[in-house]
Design an enzyme around this catalytic site. Sequence first.
Site, short mmCIF file in Angstrom:
data_model
loop_
_atom_site.label_atom_id
_atom_site.label_comp_id
_atom_site.label_asym_id
_atom_site.label_seq_id
_atom_site.Cartn_x
_atom_site.Cartn_y
_atom_site.Cartn_z
N LYS A 9 7.35 -76.24 -67.13
CA LYS A 9 6.60 -75.31 -66.28
C LYS A 9 7.23 -75.20 -64.88
CE LYS A 9 2.20 -76.01 -68.66
NZ LYS A 9 0.74 -76.19 -68.48
N TYR A 49 -1.60 -67.24 -72.41
CA TYR A 49 -2.79 -68.10 -72.34
C TYR A 49 -4.09 -67.34 -72.63
CZ TYR A 49 -0.30 -72.17 -70.42
OH TYR A 49 0.51 -73.27 -70.25
N PHE A 57 -10.33 -71.64 -64.73
CA PHE A 57 -9.00 -71.84 -64.15
C PHE A 57 -7.99 -70.79 -64.60
CE2 PHE A 57 -9.44 -74.72 -67.85
CZ PHE A 57 -8.40 -74.28 -68.66
N ARG A 85 3.62 -83.53 -78.32
CA ARG A 85 2.40 -83.76 -77.54
C ARG A 85 2.31 -85.23 -77.11
NH1 ARG A 85 -1.06 -79.57 -77.43
NH2 ARG A 85 -2.94 -80.83 -77.20
N THR A 91 -3.12 -83.95 -71.08
CA THR A 91 -3.08 -82.75 -70.22
C THR A 91 -3.24 -83.12 -68.75
OG1 THR A 91 -4.09 -81.49 -72.01
CG2 THR A 91 -4.17 -80.48 -69.83
N ARG A 102 4.22 -86.25 -68.54
CA ARG A 102 3.22 -85.84 -67.55
C ARG A 102 2.88 -86.98 -66.59
NH1 ARG A 102 -0.12 -82.31 -71.91
NH2 ARG A 102 0.65 -80.23 -71.36
N ASN A 112 1.02 -79.30 -64.66
CA ASN A 112 1.23 -80.51 -65.46
C ASN A 112 2.58 -80.56 -66.19
OD1 ASN A 112 0.58 -78.57 -67.33
ND2 ASN A 112 -0.96 -79.78 -68.42
N HIS A 115 4.30 -77.78 -71.43
CA HIS A 115 3.33 -77.25 -72.39
C HIS A 115 3.84 -77.52 -73.79
CE1 HIS A 115 0.71 -74.49 -74.59
NE2 HIS A 115 1.81 -74.13 -75.24
N GLU A 126 3.04 -68.83 -80.71
CA GLU A 126 3.68 -69.04 -79.41
C GLU A 126 5.20 -68.86 -79.49
OE1 GLU A 126 0.31 -72.07 -77.53
OE2 GLU A 126 2.34 -72.81 -77.87
P1 CMP Z 1 -1.28 -76.51 -71.34
O1 CMP Z 1 -1.01 -77.61 -72.29
O2 CMP Z 1 -0.20 -75.55 -71.02
O3 CMP Z 1 -2.54 -75.66 -71.90
C1 CMP Z 1 -3.44 -74.99 -71.08
C2 CMP Z 1 -3.21 -75.27 -69.64
O4 CMP Z 1 -4.32 -75.01 -68.79
C3 CMP Z 1 -2.98 -76.76 -69.43
O5 CMP Z 1 -1.76 -77.14 -69.97
C4 CMP Z 1 -3.11 -76.87 -67.93
O6 CMP Z 1 -1.95 -76.39 -67.26
C5 CMP Z 1 -4.25 -75.90 -67.69
N1 CMP Z 1 -5.55 -76.58 -67.60
C6 CMP Z 1 -6.23 -77.20 -68.58
N2 CMP Z 1 -7.40 -77.70 -68.14
C7 CMP Z 1 -7.47 -77.37 -66.83
C8 CMP Z 1 -8.43 -77.59 -65.81
N3 CMP Z 1 -9.57 -78.25 -66.05
N4 CMP Z 1 -8.18 -77.09 -64.58
C9 CMP Z 1 -7.03 -76.41 -64.34
N5 CMP Z 1 -6.07 -76.17 -65.27
C10 CMP Z 1 -6.28 -76.65 -66.49
#
Ligand code: CMP
Length: 137
Positions: A9, A49, A57, A85, A91, A102, A112, A115, A126
Amino acid sequence: MERTLAIIKPDAVAKRHTGKILEKIEAAGFRLAAMRLMSLSQRDAEGFYAVHRERPFFGSLTAFMSSGPCVVMVLEAPDAIRKWRALMGATDPAKAEAGTIRKEFAESIERNATHGSDAPETAAAEIGYFFAGMELV
Ligand code: CMP
């Protein structure tokens, strides 16, 4: 063999962690089937997304994902989805285990670092969002 979509990212690319993350990916035994450095528009990020459209968010996440270049990849390995993963960690980096990407590189639950697809159907969708069949080697 299984394939998963992976993204480094914009936070991690901006902090020049791309090389270190790629090294971990290759050391873990993944084969790169496709890779591209690209800048997503807000619209591109919203499409990617779309399942999170109703989340509070969503606006902030898509603004972040379109804030700078990212690296999109297709990783191949036996059990690639689960394995990627596990290498990324939780996450929320505050909950990620030591040694995960992470834990080491992520700033926050939103910014984070990486992905990964969460299931075979999402991986197929995807991968198709970013790559044409001819680009997969
Ligand atoms: P990703 O694995 O790319 O999938 C969805 C993304 O949403 C996640 O990583 C984070 O970047 C974001 N995300 C998930 N939960 C939250 C949260 N509670 N607040 C802000 N961003 C979030």
